[in-house]
Design a protein around this motif. Structure first.
Motif, mmCIF file in Angstrom:
data_model
loop_
_atom_site.group_PDB
_atom_site.id
_atom_site.type_symbol
_atom_site.label_atom_id
_atom_site.label_comp_id
_atom_site.label_asym_id
_atom_site.label_seq_id
_atom_site.Cartn_x
_atom_site.Cartn_y
_atom_site.Cartn_z
ATOM 1 N N GLU A 70 0.829 -1.213 0.000
ATOM 2 C CA GLU A 70 0.000 0.000 0.000
ATOM 3 C C GLU A 70 0.860 1.258 0.000
ATOM 4 O O GLU A 70 0.390 2.344 -0.371
ATOM 5 N N LEU A 71 2.128 1.128 0.428
ATOM 6 C CA LEU A 71 3.074 2.244 0.411
ATOM 7 C C LEU A 71 4.125 1.957 -0.657
ATOM 8 O O LEU A 71 5.158 1.340 -0.374
ATOM 9 N N SER A 122 9.345 5.194 -3.155
ATOM 10 C CA SER A 122 9.510 6.584 -3.573
ATOM 11 C C SER A 122 10.149 6.611 -4.959
ATOM 12 O O SER A 122 10.668 5.604 -5.451
#
Length: 286
Positions: free
Chosen positions: A78-79, A82
């Motif tokens: 879910e994350l 970057s």
């Protein structure tokens, strides 16, 4: 956070990650599934890059696999990573295999990777990703159609139906059918996956198979019925037979289907599947 190649000391953390997210990319997990266990593939066949925590023990947060054939398979939590982490992952991936031709996975993951990879997009196919919430043992009418479980030796007689399936459902644009490659792939599928086919008299009229093995899921693919035998319950019957076998092994099923294939979506919903995400294949070139 750090970016590393998957090694044996990360396997416990990787397996915890995979059990939670494998439904998003059975294509990735299946390439690690050998002799009924998950193993790290040889560098000759694939490379797996992980985002991990800096702290010990390292925890796997996100994963990408690149196959020797040029398929890029992201599997993000879910994350997602970057931009800096994705660039690091892609650097390691392109050092292994620059000639990537396909990015395959849930649409959010593939879209993210595509934006950072900066390859030319040749085409995109959109699918719906479906999975089961519960495992049901279905009643099947054995008198409806004769169903047989395929073995490797059955591949040749299944080939005409497989060709129809490939031409209708798989090949894109001007892609040409390669009968020899289709037969070899079908033989492998019959030897390593679960394959059922239906007969009307002596005529093979439908087929279905798994095309990937995960930890708790089997992925279903290759669902095809001859046009003249559609809408009379053949696909429903043969799917129930396959699902029963999957469920009796303690697993559930996951599959993806073209978003505009309304008859297939209707069938899968009746069998207990729910759309959980969008799924896409980007065909690309450097």
């Amino acid at each position: 956070m750090a970016v590393v190649q998957l090694t044996s000391n990360l396997m416990d953390s990787f397996l915890k990650f995979a059990k939670k997210y494998e439904y998003k990319s059975i294509a990735l997990i299946s390439r690690m599934y050998q002799k009924k266990r998950i193993t790290i593939p040889s560098t000759a066949s694939a490379k797996i890059i992980c985002e991990v925590t800096d702290s010990k023990p390292n925890l796997v947060l996100n994963v990408m696999m690149i196959t020797a054939g040029g398929i890029l398979l992201p599997m993000f939590s879910e994350l997602p990573p970057s931009g800096m982490i994705i660039n690091e992952m892609l650097k390691m991936i392109t050092e292994y295999k620059k000639n990537i031709f396909c990015i395959l996975g849930v649409s959010g993951d593939t879209e993210t990777v595509k934006n950072f990879l900066n390859y030319s997009i040749l085409s995109k196919i959109e699918y719906a990703l479906l999975k089961e919430e519960i495992s049901t043992i279905f009643e099947t009418d054995k008198a409806l159609f004769r169903i047989k479980k395929a073995k490797k030796r059955d591949a040749l007689q299944l080939l005409p139906l497989e060709k129809e399936y490939l031409l209708e459902e798989v090949l894109i644009g001007t892609s040409a059918l390669n009968p020899k490659a289709a037969l070899l792939n079908l033989q492998k599928t019959c030897n390593t996956q679960i394959v059922f086919y239906a007969l009307s008299g002596k005529e093979i009229i439908a087929k279905v198979n798994t095309n990937g093995n995960g930890i708790g899921y089997n992925q279903i693919g290759g669902v095809y019925t001859k046009p003249e035998f559609r809408n009379i319950g053949v696909s429903t019957h043969i799917m129930k037979v396959l699902l029963n076998e999957i469920h009796m092994s303690g697993r559930k099923a996951v599959l993806y289907v073209k978003k505009d294939n309304k008859p297939a979506l209707s069938l899968y919903r009746k069998l207990g599947f729910h759309i959980i995400d969008e799924y896409s294949a980007y065909y690309v070139k450097p």
